[in-house]
Motif scaffolding. Sequence first.
Motif, PDB file in Angstrom:
ATOM      1  N   SER A 129       0.816  -1.223   0.000  1.00 20.00           N
ATOM      2  CA  SER A 129       0.000   0.000   0.000  1.00 20.00           C
ATOM      3  C   SER A 129       0.840   1.260   0.000  1.00 20.00           C
ATOM      4  O   SER A 129       0.416   2.290   0.516  1.00 20.00           O
ATOM      5  CB  SER A 129      -0.930  -0.001   1.217  1.00 20.00           C
ATOM      6  OG  SER A 129      -0.182  -0.117   2.423  1.00 20.00           O
ATOM      7  N   TYR A 168      -0.903   6.332  -3.102  1.00 17.56           N
ATOM      8  CA  TYR A 168      -1.712   7.424  -2.553  1.00 17.56           C
ATOM      9  C   TYR A 168      -3.035   7.550  -3.293  1.00 17.56           C
ATOM     10  O   TYR A 168      -3.199   7.068  -4.417  1.00 17.56           O
ATOM     11  CB  TYR A 168      -0.946   8.750  -2.587  1.00 17.56           C
ATOM     12  CG  TYR A 168      -0.147   9.022  -3.847  1.00 17.56           C
ATOM     13  CD1 TYR A 168      -0.666   9.790  -4.887  1.00 17.56           C
ATOM     14  CD2 TYR A 168       1.140   8.504  -3.997  1.00 17.56           C
ATOM     15  CE1 TYR A 168       0.064  10.047  -6.035  1.00 17.56           C
ATOM     16  CE2 TYR A 168       1.885   8.756  -5.155  1.00 17.56           C
ATOM     17  CZ  TYR A 168       1.345   9.524  -6.163  1.00 17.56           C
ATOM     18  OH  TYR A 168       2.066   9.773  -7.302  1.00 17.56           O
ATOM     19  N   TYR A 216      -8.422  11.281   0.441  1.00 20.05           N
ATOM     20  CA  TYR A 216      -9.261  11.278   1.642  1.00 20.05           C
ATOM     21  C   TYR A 216     -10.156  12.519   1.570  1.00 20.05           C
ATOM     22  O   TYR A 216      -9.691  13.595   1.170  1.00 20.05           O
ATOM     23  CB  TYR A 216      -8.419  11.397   2.916  1.00 20.05           C
ATOM     24  CG  TYR A 216      -7.598  10.190   3.291  1.00 20.05           C
ATOM     25  CD1 TYR A 216      -8.170   9.139   3.999  1.00 20.05           C
ATOM     26  CD2 TYR A 216      -6.237  10.130   2.989  1.00 20.05           C
ATOM     27  CE1 TYR A 216      -7.404   8.039   4.385  1.00 20.05           C
ATOM     28  CE2 TYR A 216      -5.469   9.040   3.374  1.00 20.05           C
ATOM     29  CZ  TYR A 216      -6.056   7.994   4.076  1.00 20.05           C
ATOM     30  OH  TYR A 216      -5.291   6.920   4.449  1.00 20.05           O
ATOM     31  N   THR A 262      -2.123   5.166   3.113  1.00 25.96           N
ATOM     32  CA  THR A 262      -2.825   4.437   4.173  1.00 25.96           C
ATOM     33  C   THR A 262      -2.238   4.673   5.555  1.00 25.96           C
ATOM     34  O   THR A 262      -2.924   4.520   6.559  1.00 25.96           O
ATOM     35  CB  THR A 262      -2.794   2.923   3.885  1.00 25.96           C
ATOM     36  OG1 THR A 262      -1.429   2.494   3.759  1.00 25.96           O
ATOM     37  CG2 THR A 262      -3.530   2.589   2.608  1.00 25.96           C
ATOM     38  N   ALA A 269      -4.255   6.899   7.762  1.00 27.31           N
ATOM     39  CA  ALA A 269      -5.699   6.634   7.798  1.00 27.31           C
ATOM     40  C   ALA A 269      -6.299   6.915   9.181  1.00 27.31           C
ATOM     41  O   ALA A 269      -7.366   7.525   9.284  1.00 27.31           O
ATOM     42  CB  ALA A 269      -5.979   5.186   7.392  1.00 27.31           C
ATOM     43  N   TYR A 299     -15.747  10.646   7.294  1.00 32.24           N
ATOM     44  CA  TYR A 299     -14.552   9.994   6.749  1.00 32.24           C
ATOM     45  C   TYR A 299     -14.900   9.180   5.507  1.00 32.24           C
ATOM     46  O   TYR A 299     -15.770   8.304   5.527  1.00 32.24           O
ATOM     47  CB  TYR A 299     -13.939   9.082   7.803  1.00 32.24           C
ATOM     48  CG  TYR A 299     -12.787   8.231   7.327  1.00 32.24           C
ATOM     49  CD1 TYR A 299     -11.528   8.787   7.134  1.00 32.24           C
ATOM     50  CD2 TYR A 299     -12.953   6.867   7.082  1.00 32.24           C
ATOM     51  CE1 TYR A 299     -10.462   8.002   6.716  1.00 32.24           C
ATOM     52  CE2 TYR A 299     -11.891   6.079   6.661  1.00 32.24           C
ATOM     53  CZ  TYR A 299     -10.650   6.658   6.482  1.00 32.24           C
ATOM     54  OH  TYR A 299      -9.599   5.885   6.061  1.00 32.24           O
ATOM     55  N   CYS A 357     -13.060   7.854   1.378  1.00 28.99           N
ATOM     56  CA  CYS A 357     -11.875   7.727   0.525  1.00 28.99           C
ATOM     57  C   CYS A 357     -12.312   7.453  -0.904  1.00 28.99           C
ATOM     58  O   CYS A 357     -13.381   6.883  -1.141  1.00 28.99           O
ATOM     59  CB  CYS A 357     -10.987   6.575   1.003  1.00 28.99           C
ATOM     60  SG  CYS A 357     -10.513   6.633   2.747  1.00 28.99           S
ATOM     61  N   GLY A 370      -2.822   0.599   9.365  1.00 31.77           N
ATOM     62  CA  GLY A 370      -3.639   0.741   8.170  1.00 31.77           C
ATOM     63  C   GLY A 370      -2.966   0.305   6.890  1.00 31.77           C
ATOM     64  O   GLY A 370      -3.490   0.526   5.799  1.00 31.77           O
ATOM     65  N   ASN A 424     -12.049  -2.161   3.930  1.00 33.27           N
ATOM     66  CA  ASN A 424     -11.499  -0.927   4.471  1.00 33.27           C
ATOM     67  C   ASN A 424     -11.541   0.168   3.415  1.00 33.27           C
ATOM     68  O   ASN A 424     -11.073  -0.027   2.290  1.00 33.27           O
ATOM     69  CB  ASN A 424     -10.062  -1.180   4.926  1.00 33.27           C
ATOM     70  CG  ASN A 424      -9.405   0.051   5.490  1.00 33.27           C
ATOM     71  OD1 ASN A 424      -8.842   0.847   4.752  1.00 33.27           O
ATOM     72  ND2 ASN A 424      -9.456   0.214   6.793  1.00 33.27           N
ATOM     73  N   ALA A 435      -9.870   2.967   2.877  1.00 29.12           N
ATOM     74  CA  ALA A 435      -8.578   3.405   2.339  1.00 29.12           C
ATOM     75  C   ALA A 435      -7.979   2.354   1.414  1.00 29.12           C
ATOM     76  O   ALA A 435      -7.497   2.680   0.316  1.00 29.12           O
ATOM     77  CB  ALA A 435      -7.618   3.705   3.484  1.00 29.12           C
TER      78      ALA A 435
END
Length: 409
Positions: free
Chosen positions: A145, A148, A151, A260, A263, A274, A276, A333, A350, A352
């Motif tokens: 991960s 990018y 968010y 991540t 996160a 929140y 993503c 994360g 998840n 992210a």
Amino acid sequence: MKKLSVLLIVMCLAASVFAGGSSEQAAAPAAAKAPIDLKVWVGELYVDATAKMVESFKAQYPEETFNITIGIESESTCKDTILTDPEAAADVFTFADDQLLDLVNAGAIQEVLVNPEGVKAANGEGSVAAATVNGKLYAYPMSASNGYFLYYDSRFFSSDDVKSFNTMVEKAAKAGKKVGMQFGPDGGWYLYGFFKGAGLEMVINEDGKTNSCNWNTAKGVEVAQGILDLVASGAFVADSTSNLVSGATDGSVVALVDGTWDANPIMDAYKDGYACAKLPTFRVAGQDIQTASFAGYKLIGVNPHSKNVGWAMRLADWLTNEANQVLRFQTNGDGPANIKAAADDAVRTNPAIAALATQGQYATVQRVAGNYWTPAATLGTILSQGNPQKTDLLTLLDTAVAGITAPAL
């Protein structure tokens, strides 16, 4: 030879005891084993999780005495620190995959000799490829991960808003809010996505030491102008990710590009809002262009100069096993490289990780020679400031490309 000599001495001593030694001599206790000393380097965010992993590693070998210390070294600078003095570097270290070739060329990383086939079978194809040079596995995949995405606070932006940077900055500007991305100082990693998204290239050459780049074209000028148009809104800001996360916390930054690893603080900042998503598009000469990105992996390597290479490899293998990749996801994360860990429901759902996976179709594995970073950061800084000297954009790009493609020192 050293181990064989020690074994022969021990056998001779034993023989002498049985041949003529006293029962008191025969009963003398063996000398205590020397502790196994190992130093581990990880990024600051991973210290706590790594400490737990080290303790569980020790528990696997109760008959051994370990002295394992954890030091802080950023994954992004690890290679530079190691190459300053490889013999003084940690036995086990964490680094970004684009540093692997330089470490191999310098003889500063040990080929994986402990469980290489198991590592290849357990981890995703991309992460294994990132850890391999000339068909040899040189590192243990730690996470998949190192990329990018976006968010955002869904209380401010709708899912349609975040499809376009231009829409986002227009809305943020009206509300006195900011959309953030680190493409200024130290932001070459992120800046790449604008030019790559428009079909321009910046790639490492076969020599592994120099780059090719075609940003200084008419299309490159249009991309640079597209970035300047975003900056001109007053709501699109370039800053460090740490400052952008702080802005999210105080409510001034309502969306940011990050990975991540941040996160948890962003989740705390945006609370119920929140959310993503993949990176938005941006407008270039009247067309909406999908922003691209670098994809990357974090790896764990072993120092060939370690006095305990075998144990260092066992530890590196342990730190990257399925259970510990899940632990790293839970605490930091990070998206697992391990296939089974990545299939865990908590990982797959998840937000992210899901956004990163979606962005993956627009991402390129990071393979960059060192001369890229400073010129790219300089270009990004000038653009993030709105080109204050009003330099001709093609001239600006010519200068950047000359630095990016300069011969290796």
